[in-house]
Design an enzyme around this catalytic site. Structure first.
Site, PDB file in Angstrom:
ATOM      1  N   GLY A   1      -7.482  -4.445   2.660  1.00 16.05           N
ATOM      2  CA  GLY A   1      -7.029  -3.095   3.034  1.00 16.05           C
ATOM      3  C   GLY A   1      -8.043  -2.017   2.705  1.00 16.05           C
ATOM      4  O   GLY A   1      -7.680  -0.835   2.616  1.00 16.05           O
TER       5      GLY A   1
ATOM      6  N   LYS B   1     -17.266  11.494   5.169  1.00 11.93           N
ATOM      7  CA  LYS B   1     -16.872  11.889   3.809  1.00 11.93           C
ATOM      8  C   LYS B   1     -17.859  12.878   3.189  1.00 11.93           C
ATOM      9  O   LYS B   1     -17.451  13.877   2.589  1.00 11.93           O
ATOM     10  CB  LYS B   1     -16.735  10.648   2.925  1.00 11.93           C
ATOM     11  CG  LYS B   1     -15.507   9.816   3.270  1.00 11.93           C
ATOM     12  CD  LYS B   1     -15.535   8.467   2.587  1.00 11.93           C
ATOM     13  CE  LYS B   1     -14.249   7.695   2.833  1.00 11.93           C
ATOM     14  NZ  LYS B   1     -14.332   6.311   2.413  1.00 11.93           N
TER      15      LYS B   1
HETATM   16  N1  LIG Z   1      -7.297   1.980   3.482  1.00 11.69           N
HETATM   17  C1  LIG Z   1      -7.844   2.846   2.666  1.00 11.69           C
HETATM   18  O1  LIG Z   1      -8.341   2.507   1.599  1.00 11.69           O
HETATM   19  C2  LIG Z   1      -7.859   4.275   3.021  1.00 11.69           C
HETATM   20  C3  LIG Z   1      -7.436   4.700   4.258  1.00 11.69           C
HETATM   21  N2  LIG Z   1      -7.473   6.014   4.594  1.00 11.69           N
HETATM   22  C4  LIG Z   1      -7.056   6.416   5.896  1.00 11.69           C
HETATM   23  O2  LIG Z   1      -5.713   6.009   6.113  1.00 11.69           O
HETATM   24  C5  LIG Z   1      -5.466   5.944   7.495  1.00 11.69           C
HETATM   25  C6  LIG Z   1      -4.597   4.734   7.777  1.00 11.69           C
HETATM   26  O3  LIG Z   1      -5.259   3.573   7.376  1.00 11.69           O
HETATM   27  P1  LIG Z   1      -4.499   2.182   7.389  1.00 11.69           P
HETATM   28  O4  LIG Z   1      -3.110   2.352   6.918  1.00 11.69           O
HETATM   29  O5  LIG Z   1      -5.346   1.234   6.688  1.00 11.69           O
HETATM   30  O6  LIG Z   1      -4.500   1.863   8.923  1.00 11.69           O
HETATM   31  P2  LIG Z   1      -3.463   0.972   9.762  1.00 11.69           P
HETATM   32  O7  LIG Z   1      -4.129   0.619  11.024  1.00 11.69           O
HETATM   33  O8  LIG Z   1      -2.934  -0.119   8.915  1.00 11.69           O
HETATM   34  O9  LIG Z   1      -2.268   1.981  10.015  1.00 11.69           O
HETATM   35  C7  LIG Z   1      -2.329   3.039  10.910  1.00 11.69           C
HETATM   36  C8  LIG Z   1      -1.032   3.050  11.630  1.00 11.69           C
HETATM   37  O10 LIG Z   1      -0.994   4.196  12.451  1.00 11.69           O
HETATM   38  C9  LIG Z   1      -0.348   3.831  13.641  1.00 11.69           C
HETATM   39  N3  LIG Z   1      -0.668   4.781  14.697  1.00 11.69           N
HETATM   40  C10 LIG Z   1      -1.771   4.883  15.437  1.00 11.69           C
HETATM   41  N4  LIG Z   1      -1.639   5.852  16.347  1.00 11.69           N
HETATM   42  C11 LIG Z   1      -0.432   6.390  16.173  1.00 11.69           C
HETATM   43  C12 LIG Z   1       0.304   7.413  16.809  1.00 11.69           C
HETATM   44  N5  LIG Z   1      -0.196   8.092  17.826  1.00 11.69           N
HETATM   45  N6  LIG Z   1       1.531   7.691  16.364  1.00 11.69           N
HETATM   46  C13 LIG Z   1       2.062   7.019  15.343  1.00 11.69           C
HETATM   47  N7  LIG Z   1       1.414   6.020  14.708  1.00 11.69           N
HETATM   48  C14 LIG Z   1       0.181   5.708  15.123  1.00 11.69           C
HETATM   49  C15 LIG Z   1      -0.839   2.453  13.931  1.00 11.69           C
HETATM   50  O11 LIG Z   1       0.046   1.767  14.791  1.00 11.69           O
HETATM   51  C16 LIG Z   1      -0.871   1.854  12.549  1.00 11.69           C
HETATM   52  O12 LIG Z   1       0.350   1.197  12.235  1.00 11.69           O
HETATM   53  C17 LIG Z   1      -6.824   5.940   8.149  1.00 11.69           C
HETATM   54  O13 LIG Z   1      -7.064   7.196   8.743  1.00 11.69           O
HETATM   55  C18 LIG Z   1      -7.791   5.741   7.004  1.00 11.69           C
HETATM   56  O14 LIG Z   1      -9.035   6.358   7.189  1.00 11.69           O
HETATM   57  C19 LIG Z   1      -7.935   6.968   3.737  1.00 11.69           C
HETATM   58  C20 LIG Z   1      -8.352   6.606   2.479  1.00 11.69           C
HETATM   59  C21 LIG Z   1      -8.391   5.236   2.042  1.00 11.69           C
HETATM   60  N1  LIG Z   2     -12.433   2.635   4.757  1.00  8.69           N
HETATM   61  C1  LIG Z   2     -12.639   3.468   3.634  1.00  8.69           C
HETATM   62  C2  LIG Z   2     -11.373   3.680   2.905  1.00  8.69           C
HETATM   63  C3  LIG Z   2     -10.833   4.963   3.234  1.00  8.69           C
HETATM   64  O1  LIG Z   2     -11.381   6.019   3.196  1.00  8.69           O
HETATM   65  C4  LIG Z   2     -13.585   2.854   2.660  1.00  8.69           C
HETATM   66  O2  LIG Z   2     -13.967   1.741   2.865  1.00  8.69           O
HETATM   67  O3  LIG Z   2     -13.944   3.540   1.709  1.00  8.69           O
END
Ligand SMILES: NC(=O)C1=CN([C@@H]2O[C@H](COP(=O)(O)OP(=O)(O)OC[C@H]3O[C@@H](n4cnc5c(N)ncnc54)[C@H](O)[C@@H]3O)[C@@H](O)[C@H]2O)C=CC1
Ligand SMILES: N[C@@H](CC=O)C(=O)O
Length: 812
Positions: free
Chosen positions: A662, A680
């Site tokens: 993740g 970032k």
């Molecule tokens: N995974 C990490 O460590 C971090 C993630 N983030 C941010 O978090 C966000 C989400 O990441 P994840 O949960 O890993 O991604 P993910 O792909 O697991 O979840 C994103 C969800 O958003 C949904 N989605 C997409 N378009 C949509 C719409 N128009 N309406 C409603 N839902 C929609 C998708 O179907 C998906 O279920 C990203 O922008 C990422 O950059 C930020 C910091 C850290």
């Molecule tokens: N994909 C990013 C996580 C969210 O900002 C990373 O790898 O640091």
């Protein structure tokens, strides 16, 4: 002596009447009492409806009559034992026979005079009081007195004026000679001096009780109804509203406007004069304290309640010809009053350029015609403008005798409304400072009342309403954390955080009471189909205070709707980096709109996931520090990849592992291409006060062209396998120099770059483990030894906790 009045809902059926009798019996053990009853619930309306049907030659009046008769007979059979029934049934039959004859008269003559209608309406109370008195007499001794024999009133049959001199004499004479502990009387009915039946108009039974209480100098007037007193606000609109234990006459009258009309001010005038206290009690919960209304109250809380009046029109008379000319307002008010239009609110600014009045919607057109006619000459000469009407409004008001001794209440009122995007159209506050009224859009009434109630009565618990989009890795963990911490937030932070709207890319669900987070997956699966527009419209329709839109997606289109939310004063919390890394103009616009509409726009998780990097940076800048240089490892996934990649692993497998953990973006190429890190460092530079575009950041790519050009994740992973030798070569070059590979972001004096670097053992980045991030801020105050923030910089759990922290920040 006490006077008890029971309204229609309290005596609607035999079950309720049994409750009434228990209350009466209990009260009579400590005091002599007079009991005034209304007609059985809904009877008066049915009697009037029957009368109009009959007078319009509609035989349906007979059905109305039959239903009424059946209901009254059933009550008699339920309450009275078999051997006692004949006498009572015969009396009731006699009354229904009289009623049928009067209806028939109306039917034949096709006529219904006020006198006849008053006589017809009087049957409700005459029947109910007789039946209840007979039922009471079975358990305890009860006298019966027809109020028409003691209350004398005018022949204005539907709203008669009481002759107090005669009436008071009759009442005192009757009660001084009456030794019975309980006397039952019908409310609402009276007699003219010619002996004809007349009625006391709206709130008539309350009036009967108040007249008797005042005449006998009662110790207390008790009004028994179906609510537990006067509430701090209309409980059907404000769920947290609660009964006010003690309140003054004046406050009670001010508050009597809202939905649950417990008292009708004109009817309690007789007891006010005598300073007899009134107690509002609930027939169905007699153990509850209710509300005590008296001349003075011991409760010194400045705001006692919030009143609201619906369906208001504002009328504005405006024009330069009004300034300094006496008599304009006199002519306006005279014209309005001449046409029997009631003015609910008045405001005039000291510039004298306009006078604004609030009236009931139903009077609006008539009032406009009257005023335009009155000022026809001035309008023609363009000294004043034709009257302006603004409809679909309502009035909300803070009420409290003690408000005059407290500064800042109106400030609190208007700022909490303003923060929640409630537009105020007019304000009125008299110099007594017992009522501060504001006219607002009627669609905002629920939000405004709840906002004010929270501000003045629920300082302890603040409600936060979330509208969440995106339930992937991060979103799912966020909902789980919210559910787990719900009780903690309530207990320790006094926050009630509820998810009201939830959507993925296909479906959405809304529940204004809060979605059950234990069951959200099943609920969402059965939700309605969604789009960004529909989700926004539904959120806007909810129109709830302290609303926050939460974006947990990585989607560009979602990032483009933030402005819509902010413009509705709905806060935005996002982990999606696209908006803050978009064109500088867009980033600045979002920040400006957030300030203008007082709606927080928070994105702590855009850099370093749950690490407090942006918040720390904001604190540095706000306290006057200046950032010169930032050095950082900002990619959790790349740090994980280069910490685990070596000659014994494959690049493909470690990237796949990072995604499984993740750490990567939904599209891992965003991380590996350096775009994520560039976004970032751009956000950190912007938050430091530098105007940079993404295109200004130089990027040293390590992915082969082929991988960069792939269009989907499968092709991307295939390209990694194909180019394994390329990645092994990158590893070897660093390893041969005893260095580690780190993807570093730098910002130095206005310029930023990102790229893979060979990090030697003595460097602070060398030992950065797992998916950790590190940021070094070199500033005026930290010139040599930087301020360092280090820790897990990716992963669903830490990111969710960062979103959580932002939501709590919105409440500050
Ligand atoms: N995974 C990490 O460590 C971090 C993630 N983030 C941010 O978090 C966000 C989400 O990441 P994840 O949960 O890993 O991604 P993910 O792909 O697991 O979840 C994103 C969800 O958003 C949904 N989605 C997409 N378009 C949509 C719409 N128009 N309406 C409603 N839902 C929609 C998708 O179907 C998906 O279920 C990203 O922008 C990422 O950059 C930020 C910091 C850290
Ligand atoms: N994909 C990013 C996580 C969210 O900002 C990373 O790898 O640091």
């Amino acid at each position: 002596m006490k006077v008890l009045k029971f309204g229609g809902s309290s005596v609607a059926n035999s079950e309720n009447i049994k409750k009434v009798l228990a209350i009466v019996e209990k009260t009579s053990k400590t005091s002599k009492i007079a009991v005034v009853v209304s007609a059985f619930g809904k009877t008066t309306n049915a009697l009037i409806e029957g009368a109009h049907l009959a007078a319009t030659k509609n035989e349906a009046y007979k059905t109305v009559l039959e239903k009424l008769e059946a209901h009254h007979f059933n009550v008699i059979k339920d309450l009275i034992s078999l051997e006692n029934q004949p006498e009572i049934l015969n009396h009731a039959k006699e009354l229904f026979h009289q009623l049928a004859t009067i209806y028939e008269g109306c039917y034949l003559l096709e006529e219904l005079t006020p006198k006849t209608l008053a006589t017809i309406s009087s049957f409700g109370e005459l029947l109910s009081s007789y039946i209840i008195a007979k039922a009471a007499n079975i358990s305890f001794e009860t006298g019966y007195k027809d109020s028409r024999e003691i209350i004398i009133a005018s022949n204005n049959y539907l709203n008669a004026t009481v002759n107090f001199a005669e009436t008071n004499k009759n009442i005192t004479a009757y009660f001084s000679g009456n030794q019975k502990k309980v006397t039952l009387l019908p409310g609402f009915v009276a007699k003219t001096s010619e002996g004809k039946t007349t009625t006391l108009g709206r709130g008539g039974s309350d009036y009967t009780a108040a007249i008797i209480a005042a005449a006998v100098n009662a110790d207390e007037l008790q009004i028994w109804t179906d609510v537990s007193g006067m509430f701090t606000a209309n409980p059907s609109v404000v769920k947290q509203a609660f009964p006010i234990p003690h309140i003054s006459y004046h406050e009670a009258m001010e508050l009597s406007h809202f939905g649950a009309k417990v008292i009708y001010p004109p009817t309690i005038q007789p007891v006010l004069k005598k300073e007899i206290s009134i107690r509002i009690k609930n027939t169905f919960k007699p153990e509850e304290e209710g509300t005590l209304i008296a001349k003075e109250t011991s409760n010194k809380k400045p705001v006692k309640g919030i009143s609201h009046i619906e369906n208001i029109t504002l009328i504005t008379l405006e024009g330069s010809g009004m300034v300094g000319i006496p008599g304009f307002s006199k002519r306006l008010f005279e014209a309005i009053s001449f046409h029997n239009i009631n003015i609910i609110l008045i405001t005039q600014a000291s510039s004298e350029l306009s006078i604004c009045i609030g009236i009931a919607d139903e009077d609006a057109q008539k009032a406009k015609a009257v005023i335009d006619e009155t000022f026809e000459f001035e309008i023609e000469k363009q000294k004043v403008n034709p009257v302006k009407l603004e409809q679909d409004l309502c009035i909300i008001a803070l009420v409290g005798d003690n408000m005059k001794n407290h500064q800042g209440l109106s400030g609190q009122m208007f700022s909490s409304l303003g923060k929640n995007n409630v537009n105020i159209r007019a304000i009125a506050q008299g110099s007594t400072e017992k009522n501060i009224s504001a006219v607002i859009n009627k669609n905002d009434a629920k939000k405004a009342l709840n906002t004010l109630h929270e501000q003045f009565f629920e300082e302890k618990i603040k409600q936060i309403n979330l509208f969440v989009t995106g339930v992937g890795n991060v979103g799912e963990r966020f909902l789980a954390q919210l559910e787990q911490q719900k009780k903690h937030l309530k207990k320790h932070l006094k926050l009630n955080v509820r998810v009201i709207g939830l959507s993925n890319s296909r479906k959405m669900i809304f529940n204004e009471k809060g979605i059950d987070l234990k069951n959200w997956k099943a609920l969402l699966e059965n939700g309605e189909s969604t789009s960004l527009e529909r989700f926004f419209n539904k959120t806007k329709q909810c129109n709830l205070r302290n609303s926050v839109f939460v974006d947990n997606t990585a989607n560009q289109a979602v990032s483009e709707v933030y402005e819509n939310y902010l413009r509705q004063s709905i806060g935005v919390v996002t982990c999606n980096k696209i908006a803050c890394a978009s064109l500088l103009e867009n980033y600045k616009t979002l920040k400006a709109i957030s300030r203008k509409y007082n709606a927080p726009f928070l994105f702590e998780t855009n850099v370093g996931a749950g690490l407090p990097i942006i918040d720390t940076l904001k604190n540095l800048i706000n306290s006057g520090d200046r950032v010169h240089k930032i050095q950082a490892v900002l990619s959790g996934s790349l740090n994980f990849v280069f910490n685990n990649f070596n000659k014994n692993t494959t690049f493909h497998d470690v990237v796949a592992q990072a995604q499984k953990e993740g750490y990567t973006e939904p599209d891992p190429k965003i991380d590996l291409s350096g775009v994520d890190v560039a976004r970032k460092i751009l956000i950190l530079a912007r938050e430091s006060g530098y105007d940079l575009e993404l295109s200004d950041i130089s990027k040293n790519a390590f992915l082969p062209e082929e991988s960069l050009k792939t269009k989907n994740n499968d092709d991307f992973y295939a390209s990694l396998t194909k180019n394994e030798a390329h990645f092994q070569q990158i590893f070897k070059e660093a390893n041969d120099k005893n260095c580690r590979l780190k993807y570093v972001a730098e910002f130095i004096d206005g310029k930023a770059n990102v790229g893979l670097q060979h990090i030697p053992a003595e460097h602070p980045f060398y030992n950065l483990e797992g998916s950790d991030n590190i940021v070094l801020f070199f500033t005026d105050r930290y010139p040599e030894n930087p301020l360092i923030i280090k820790g897990a910089g990716a992963g669903a759990d830490v990111t969710a906790s960062g979103i959580f922290a932002d939501i709590i920040r919105t409440t500050k």
